[in-house]
Design a protein around this motif. Sequence first.
Motif, PDB file in Angstrom:
ATOM      1  N   GLU A  33      52.766  42.020  35.415  1.00 43.37           N
ATOM      2  CA  GLU A  33      52.037  42.026  36.677  1.00 43.37           C
ATOM      3  C   GLU A  33      51.606  43.430  37.069  1.00 43.37           C
ATOM      4  O   GLU A  33      50.517  43.631  37.629  1.00 43.37           O
ATOM      5  N   LYS A  34      52.441  44.416  36.794  1.00 42.37           N
ATOM      6  CA  LYS A  34      52.058  45.810  37.043  1.00 42.37           C
ATOM      7  C   LYS A  34      50.857  46.193  36.188  1.00 42.37           C
ATOM      8  O   LYS A  34      49.935  46.878  36.655  1.00 42.37           O
ATOM      9  N   ASN A  35      50.881  45.752  34.955  1.00 40.18           N
ATOM     10  CA  ASN A  35      49.769  46.071  34.059  1.00 40.18           C
ATOM     11  C   ASN A  35      48.485  45.353  34.452  1.00 40.18           C
ATOM     12  O   ASN A  35      47.387  45.874  34.254  1.00 40.18           O
ATOM     13  N   LEU A  36      48.624  44.166  35.020  1.00 36.85           N
ATOM     14  CA  LEU A  36      47.444  43.419  35.456  1.00 36.85           C
ATOM     15  C   LEU A  36      46.743  44.086  36.635  1.00 36.85           C
ATOM     16  O   LEU A  36      45.595  43.748  36.951  1.00 36.85           O
ATOM     17  N   LYS A  37      47.413  45.041  37.276  1.00 37.09           N
ATOM     18  CA  LYS A  37      46.815  45.773  38.388  1.00 37.09           C
ATOM     19  C   LYS A  37      46.033  47.000  37.929  1.00 37.09           C
ATOM     20  O   LYS A  37      45.416  47.692  38.738  1.00 37.09           O
ATOM     21  N   LEU A  38      46.079  47.286  36.624  1.00 41.22           N
ATOM     22  CA  LEU A  38      45.307  48.408  36.086  1.00 41.22           C
ATOM     23  C   LEU A  38      43.812  48.117  36.246  1.00 41.22           C
ATOM     24  O   LEU A  38      43.403  46.985  36.508  1.00 41.22           O
ATOM     25  N   GLU A  39      42.995  49.119  36.054  1.00 44.42           N
ATOM     26  CA  GLU A  39      41.565  48.955  36.285  1.00 44.42           C
ATOM     27  C   GLU A  39      40.756  49.291  35.043  1.00 44.42           C
ATOM     28  O   GLU A  39      41.260  49.878  34.086  1.00 44.42           O
ATOM     29  N   ASN A  40      39.484  48.863  35.086  1.00 41.05           N
ATOM     30  CA  ASN A  40      38.494  49.175  34.059  1.00 41.05           C
ATOM     31  C   ASN A  40      38.948  48.761  32.656  1.00 41.05           C
ATOM     32  O   ASN A  40      39.472  47.687  32.456  1.00 41.05           O
ATOM     33  N   GLY A  41      38.808  49.686  31.697  1.00 45.20           N
ATOM     34  CA  GLY A  41      39.100  49.365  30.311  1.00 45.20           C
ATOM     35  C   GLY A  41      40.534  48.976  30.063  1.00 45.20           C
ATOM     36  O   GLY A  41      40.823  48.113  29.216  1.00 45.20           O
ATOM     37  N   ILE A  66      49.412  29.786  34.969  1.00 47.08           N
ATOM     38  CA  ILE A  66      48.228  29.259  35.651  1.00 47.08           C
ATOM     39  C   ILE A  66      47.809  30.176  36.794  1.00 47.08           C
ATOM     40  O   ILE A  66      46.626  30.468  36.988  1.00 47.08           O
ATOM     41  N   SER A  67      48.771  30.658  37.550  1.00 44.01           N
ATOM     42  CA  SER A  67      48.455  31.502  38.708  1.00 44.01           C
ATOM     43  C   SER A  67      47.809  32.823  38.302  1.00 44.01           C
ATOM     44  O   SER A  67      47.003  33.371  39.052  1.00 44.01           O
ATOM     45  N   LYS A  68      48.154  33.334  37.137  1.00 40.48           N
ATOM     46  CA  LYS A  68      47.642  34.641  36.705  1.00 40.48           C
ATOM     47  C   LYS A  68      46.338  34.565  35.918  1.00 40.48           C
ATOM     48  O   LYS A  68      45.554  35.522  35.946  1.00 40.48           O
TER      49      LYS A  68
END
Length: 305
Positions: A33-41, A66-68
């Motif tokens: 979940e922390k990584n899913l908050k990263l941006e761009n590439g 499903i939620s992610k």
Amino acid sequence: NTELGNVLLSSIYMLSYCDKTRGIPEKYKSFWEKNLKLENGEKDVVLCMLAGYFNLLYLRDRDWCISKFAEILEGIDQQSFAAAWGGIVYFSRYLNKDVADVMAPIYLRAVTNLNWLEGEVRSGFIDLYLLLLIYVVENPCLEYIPKFYSIAEERDQEMFIQGIEHRLKDMDDKEKKILWNGWLMQYLIYRYENKPIMLTEKEKELFVSWLPELGELFEGAVNVICKRKMPQHVDSLFLYRLDESKLVLQFPHSMICLLTKMLNDGTEFDCLGESLGNIYKEAKGLSRKEQIDFQEVLLKRGISI
């Protein structure tokens, strides 16, 4: 091959060694979940890796997965959509039967964003969509195929039809019959009735190319295809494949009807070889009219066998 990608891949491999009954441990969810908050590439890398292992993650924790990923796979924005589907195509280019039912509505919504995909990811999506229609969806002619045709370009439609031919080659007669009676016959009829859109010349050529692979379904397909003008051209191996199939022994009348109409309609064959003559010689029990009609059209085309 990025550092982030390798770390994520390692974490997924580590999860595969965890007790399945525990689902996805919280420490893994928190990390991803922390990584899913990263941006761009970097976010693209995360979506590619994690969505690419959707089947594994879904079987461990349905609700979390499903939620992610469901909305992203359906199409929130082009960049996320392309990254997530890229992952599925590269890492999970198959349908898991335990996940297929939940993926079906996701695919139906995702196909409306087909033009956000390019290259191998686009072709991979179409291949997976076809697998879904063959093995999961009960009657794709009602919604799934019309939705696909509403957005698909001609190259996508051609890829879809060619994909069906490749699947037919790998099926036994029983599997072909199930597919034919399930929806394939209705799909072919609809296309020759210009449903849901106008039938193209290239489609006619590709539908004809199915015939050598259809086995006992050959006669039914010929009955549909012969109702419309034949394609202007067929590939160089068509007659050879038709000859090799020996379907003329089982369906001599349908075979000669097909070839007579193709010759009458001006279909161009790149290579006649000995195939046309072989087929005619093996067509037993033809009526006098069938023989005369076939021989006359050969004369009109200047073809000797």
